[in-house]
Design an enzyme around this catalytic site. Structure first.
Site, PDB file in Angstrom:
ATOM      1  N   HIS A 111       0.936  -1.200   0.115  1.00 54.45           N
ATOM      2  CA  HIS A 111      -0.142  -0.266  -0.275  1.00 54.45           C
ATOM      3  C   HIS A 111       0.700   0.960  -0.080  1.00 54.45           C
ATOM      4  CE1 HIS A 111      -2.962   2.776   2.159  1.00 54.45           C
ATOM      5  NE2 HIS A 111      -3.649   2.165   1.402  1.00 54.45           N
ATOM      6  N   ASP A 187       3.245  -4.604   8.011  1.00 55.53           N
ATOM      7  CA  ASP A 187       2.786  -3.647   7.989  1.00 55.53           C
ATOM      8  C   ASP A 187       1.105  -4.754   7.924  1.00 55.53           C
ATOM      9  OD1 ASP A 187      -0.099  -2.740   7.099  1.00 55.53           O
ATOM     10  OD2 ASP A 187       1.067  -2.117   4.996  1.00 55.53           O
ATOM     11  N   GLN A 190      -3.976  -5.513   6.686  1.00 57.62           N
ATOM     12  CA  GLN A 190      -5.204  -6.657   6.343  1.00 57.62           C
ATOM     13  C   GLN A 190      -5.288  -7.796   7.155  1.00 57.62           C
ATOM     14  OE1 GLN A 190      -7.502  -5.490   4.868  1.00 57.62           O
ATOM     15  NE2 GLN A 190      -6.607  -3.901   3.643  1.00 57.62           N
ATOM     16  N   LYS A 213     -10.131  -1.369  10.481  1.00 55.04           N
ATOM     17  CA  LYS A 213     -10.282  -2.152   9.944  1.00 55.04           C
ATOM     18  C   LYS A 213     -10.929  -3.660  10.792  1.00 55.04           C
ATOM     19  CE  LYS A 213      -6.601  -0.362   6.720  1.00 55.04           C
ATOM     20  NZ  LYS A 213      -7.830   0.334   5.205  1.00 55.04           N
ATOM     21  N   CYS A 351      -4.607   2.116  -3.346  1.00 53.37           N
ATOM     22  CA  CYS A 351      -2.505   3.134  -2.829  1.00 53.37           C
ATOM     23  C   CYS A 351      -2.566   2.326  -3.775  1.00 53.37           C
ATOM     24  CB  CYS A 351      -3.362   3.119  -1.297  1.00 53.37           C
ATOM     25  SG  CYS A 351      -5.731   4.587  -1.072  1.00 53.37           S
TER      26      CYS A 351
HETATM   27  C1  LIG Z   1      -2.236  -2.956   3.739  1.00 51.55           C
HETATM   28  C2  LIG Z   1      -2.454  -2.352   3.867  1.00 51.55           C
HETATM   29  N1  LIG Z   1      -1.455  -1.374   4.378  1.00 51.55           N
HETATM   30  C3  LIG Z   1      -1.521  -0.144   4.394  1.00 51.55           C
HETATM   31  C4  LIG Z   1      -2.534   1.213   4.859  1.00 51.55           C
HETATM   32  C5  LIG Z   1      -3.131   2.541   5.542  1.00 51.55           C
HETATM   33  O1  LIG Z   1      -4.142   2.348   6.549  1.00 51.55           O
HETATM   34  P1  LIG Z   1      -4.658   2.939   7.083  1.00 51.55           P
HETATM   35  O2  LIG Z   1      -5.448   4.300   5.792  1.00 51.55           O
HETATM   36  O3  LIG Z   1      -5.528   2.936   8.094  1.00 51.55           O
HETATM   37  O4  LIG Z   1      -3.331   4.270   7.656  1.00 51.55           O
HETATM   38  C6  LIG Z   1      -4.244   0.150   4.345  1.00 51.55           C
HETATM   39  C7  LIG Z   1      -5.384   0.721   4.004  1.00 51.55           C
HETATM   40  O5  LIG Z   1      -6.287  -0.158   3.337  1.00 51.55           O
HETATM   41  C8  LIG Z   1      -3.832  -0.969   4.049  1.00 51.55           C
HETATM   42  O6  LIG Z   1      -5.196  -2.040   3.361  1.00 51.55           O
END
Ligand SMILES: Cc1ncc(COP(=O)(O)O)c(C=O)c1O
Length: 393
Positions: A111, A187, A190, A213, A351
C-alpha cells in the site's frame, strides 16, 4: 458467540451488502456503546490529572493498551496507539536513526502507506530496493534475501496485500532479516483483523495496523515494537519524564510515542473491538473467510470475460478478491453492483498505483473484501450480479 449471530450487531447490514471491509470495516453496536459510555460517564484526559474521572479514564486507557498488546502476543514490547497504519509507518521512517548509505528493502505489493515513506528516504541518502512479486502476486523469501546488502537496516513488508489478497510468508522473511542483522517491519493492516497474528510467532520487530479495519473506531491504529528503535517524532505534553529549557527526558514505555491528548474514546472502542473478536475467535474468523473466499474466487473464475487477480490457493489469500470485467471500467462495475444489488465494493487502484502499473491494470480493479459478518448469500449475490453484467456485455 456464533458467527451467524454476529450480523445482528451490525445494523448497516439491514440496508446494504457490505464487501469493502479492507478499506474500513463496519463497527458493532458494542463498540459504539463503549465509545459513548466514555463520553457520557467518565470523559477526562489521561495520564495527567488525579481527580476521580481522570483516574477511571487513565485506568481504562492503560487497560486498552494491555488488551490490544495481548491480542497480538505483544505484551513484552511497546504498544503505542496512533492514528492508523499510515501514521505508524511514517513514525518509523521519521524516527529511525538513518545514516547516508543505509538500505531499506520493501516490495511492490505495498500500500502507498508502506512504500512512499521509504521512497522519500532517498532524499536523505538512504538506498531503497522495491522487490516485485511473482506472476501470481506472491513474494518469495528468496527474492527478499537477494535484495539485501550488508547495509540493509530494515525490511518493510506487508503481511497481506490489500490489492491482491496475497499472504506474504513473514516467518521466513524474519529469519532472513535477522540472519542479515536487519529489522523487520510488518504492515499488518490486512491480517490483524482477519487471522490470528502473533508477533512472537512471526518474529517481527515492528508491527503496524489500523483499528478501523478491525471493527474499531476511525482514527485508531497501533505501532508495536519489540524494542525502542526510533526517536519520537512528535514532541509535547504527556510524553516526558522531565523537561527544562535545555531539553527533556522521554517517559519510559508507549507514552513517549503518544504526545498530546490521545484518541481516548477511540482506544477504549478499539479495546472493545478486540474483546468482540476474541469472543468469536480469530481462528473461526479465518476459517469462515476462507470458505467464502474460495467460493468467491471459484465463482468469478467460472465466468467468461472476468479476470481474477492474485494467488490460486485459498491458503495463500485473505478475503480480498480483485477482479476486472472485460470492457467495463472498474468504477462502472462497482456502480452497477451497488445499484443493481446493493453490493458495496471498492474499485480503482487501492492506493497501490505502482502495483497496478506492473499488472497492466491502469484503471485498477474491482475489489470485494470480506469479513466475519459476510455470508455465502452475499458472495452468491455478487457473483450473480457480475454474471448478469457480463451476459449483457
Ligand atoms: C495493507 C495496508 N497498509 C496500509 C493501509 C493504510 O491504512 P490506514 O489508511 O488505516 O492508515 C491500508 C489501508 O487500506 C492497507 O490495506
Amino acid at each position: 458467540m456464533k458467527l451467524e449471530l454476529a450480523r445482528e450487531d451490525f445494523p448497516l447490514f439491514a440496508d446494504v451488502t457490505y464487501m469493502d471491509s479492507a478499506s474500513i470495516s463496519l463497527t458493532p453496536v458494542q463498540v459504539v456503546e463503549a465509545v459513548t459510555d466514555y463520553d457520557l460517564h467518565y470523559r477526562a484526559n489521561v495520564g495527567r490529572g488525579v481527580h476521580r474521572l481522570a483516574q477511571i479514564a487513565s485506568l481504562k486507557y492503560n487497560e486498552a493498551h494491555r488488551k490490544v498488546a495481548g491480542f497480538i502476543d505483544g505484551g513484552q514490547g511497546i504498544t503505542a496507539f496512533v492514528q492508523n497504519t499510515t501514521a505508524a509507518v511514517n513514525m518509523v521512517a521519521a524516527g529511525f536513526p538513518w545514516k547516508r548509505g543505509d538500505h531499506v528493502v520493501t516490495t511492490l505489493l505495498e500500500h502507498h502507506s508502506n512504500l512512499l515513506p521509504w521512497i522519500r528516504l532517498r532524499e536523505q541518502g538512504v538506498l531503497v530496493t522495491v522487490v516485485p512479486p511473482g506472476p501470481d502476486g506472491t513474494i518469495s523469501p528468496a527474492s527478499i534475501e537477494a535484495a539485501m546488502t550488508p547495509a540493509t537496516r530494515l525490511v518493510a513488508v506487508t503481511h497481506a496485500s490489500n490489492a491482491l489478497g496475497t499472504i506474504v510468508p513473514i516467518e521466513q522473511i524474519a529469519a532472513i532479516c535477522h540472519a542479515h542483522g536487519a529489522l523487520l517491519l510488518v504492515d499488518g493492516a490486512q491480517t490483524v483483523p482477519h487471522l490470528p497474528v502473533s508477533v512472537q510467532a512471526l518474529d517481527c520487530d515492528i508491527l503496524c495496523f489500523s483499528g478501523h479495519k478491525m471493527l474499531g473506531p476511525t482514527g485508531t491504529g497501533v505501532l508495536w515494537m519489540k524494542d525502542i528503535y526510533i526517536r519520537p517524532s512528535v514532541l509535547g505534553g504527556g510524553m516526558v519524564e522531565t523537561a527544562t529549557t535545555n531539553g527533556f527526558t522521554p517517559v519510559q514505555g508507549y507514552r513517549q510515542f503518544e504526545a498530546g491528548t490521545p484518541n481516548i474514546s477511540g482506544a477504549i472502542g478499539l479495546s472493545t473491538a478486540v474483546s468482540y473478536l476474541e469472543e468469536i475467535g480469530m481462528a473461526a474468523v479465518r476459517v469462515h473467510e476462507q470458505t467464502l473466499t474460495r467460493r468467491l474466487v471459484d465463482g468469478l473464475r467460472g465466468l467468461g470475460g472476468v479476470t481474477v487477480y492474485g494467488p490460486e490457493r485459498a491458503e495463500d489469500r485473505i478475503g480480498v478478491v480483485s477482479f476486472t470485467v472485460d470492457g467495463v471500467h472498474p468504477h462502472d462495475v462497482a456502480h452497477i453492483l451497488d445499484e443493481a444489488s446493493g453490493v458495496l465494493v471498492r474499485s480503482g487502484h487501492h492506493c497501490c498505483m505502482p502495483l497496478m502499473q506492473a499488472l497492466d491494470a491502469p484503471d485498477g480493479t474491482v475489489r470485494a473484501s470480506l469479513y466475519l459478518y459476510n455470508s455465502i448469500e452475499d458472495v452468491d449475490l455478487l457473483i450473480a450480479t457480475v454474471e448478469e453484467l457480463e451476459r449483457r456485455q
